[in-house]
Design a protein around this motif. Structure first.
Motif, mmCIF file in Angstrom:
data_model
loop_
_atom_site.group_PDB
_atom_site.id
_atom_site.type_symbol
_atom_site.label_atom_id
_atom_site.label_comp_id
_atom_site.label_asym_id
_atom_site.label_seq_id
_atom_site.Cartn_x
_atom_site.Cartn_y
_atom_site.Cartn_z
ATOM 1 N N THR A 115 -6.226 -8.593 -4.816
ATOM 2 C CA THR A 115 -4.968 -7.841 -4.829
ATOM 3 C C THR A 115 -3.732 -8.719 -4.672
ATOM 4 O OG1 THR A 115 -5.156 -7.410 -2.455
ATOM 5 C CG2 THR A 115 -6.062 -5.741 -3.962
ATOM 6 N N TRP A 132 -0.335 3.206 -2.392
ATOM 7 C CA TRP A 132 -1.371 2.424 -1.706
ATOM 8 C C TRP A 132 -1.662 3.007 -0.325
ATOM 9 C CZ3 TRP A 132 -3.296 0.228 -5.568
ATOM 10 C CH2 TRP A 132 -2.584 -0.563 -6.464
ATOM 11 N N PRO A 140 -4.705 -1.212 -1.794
ATOM 12 C CA PRO A 140 -4.847 -1.706 -3.162
ATOM 13 C C PRO A 140 -6.284 -2.138 -3.497
ATOM 14 C CG PRO A 140 -2.941 -2.716 -2.107
ATOM 15 C CD PRO A 140 -3.699 -1.962 -1.045
ATOM 16 N N CYS A 143 -10.211 0.195 -5.509
ATOM 17 C CA CYS A 143 -10.091 0.325 -6.956
ATOM 18 C C CYS A 143 -10.581 1.678 -7.474
ATOM 19 C CB CYS A 143 -10.864 -0.784 -7.652
ATOM 20 S SG CYS A 143 -10.387 -2.434 -7.146
#
Length: 176
Positions: A115, A132, A140, A143
């Motif tokens: 990230t 986020w 982050p 996924c």
């Protein structure tokens, strides 16, 4: 000489039908293209690494980052995730063999975090910090919140989903 006449065309048609079906369906697992999850994944990678977070495709980081990560499993981002020597060697070898070599992973990102890599930052530049932090995303590194095929290494923009409960004013990044 007269052309050869096939007396049993059904097997040939069945083979052709199977080939067309497989081509349209796509591969059952990702190709070994460096960006997706390799075809052969050690069970230990999925069970050990995937037990706490996404078992990231090894091509997402360069070999140097994987080397640092595997050497520091006793303090893996604040946790001790040490493995026995044989498993550590197996995973380290596999990660080195499949580490990213493509243009996007040319640099070692800060703290060896995907990230923090330049390509991740560029691809997600329109995602606000509030996304986020949202309860359905959390970070982050989660996924799968937006990429339903993340566990297979499918991060295609065409397959994005909006995380559940994300307020309308935070969804604009999905429509650029």
């Amino acid at each position: 000489m007269p052309p050869i006449k096939h007396t049993h065309p059904a097997p040939a048609r069945a083979g052709l039908l199977l080939a067309i079906t497989l081509a349209l369906a796509g591969p059952a697992v990702a190709d070994d293209d460096g960006r997706s999850m390799p075809r052969q994944v050690p069970k230990a990678y999925t069970s050990e690494c995937g037990s706490c977070h996404l078992a990231f495709p090894p091509g997402a980081l360069p070999a140097a980052s994987w080397k640092h990560i595997m050497a520091g499993l006793d303090k893996h981002y604040g946790s001790n995730v040490s493995l026995d020597d044989a498993t550590t060697r197996q995973l380290d070898s596999w990660l080195q063999a499949h580490a990213g070599t493509w243009k996007r992973v040319g640099e070692t990102p800060a703290q060896d975090r995907i990230t923090r890599s330049a390509w991740f930052q560029r691809k997600h530049r329109q995602v606000r910090d509030a996304v986020w932090a949202h309860a359905s995303v959390k970070s982050p590194a989660n996924c799968g919140a937006c990429h339903p095929g993340a566990e297979r290494g499918d991060f295609d923009d065409d397959h994005l989903k909006i995380p559940p409960g994300l307020p309308l004013h935070l969804r604009w990044a999905w429509f650029d």
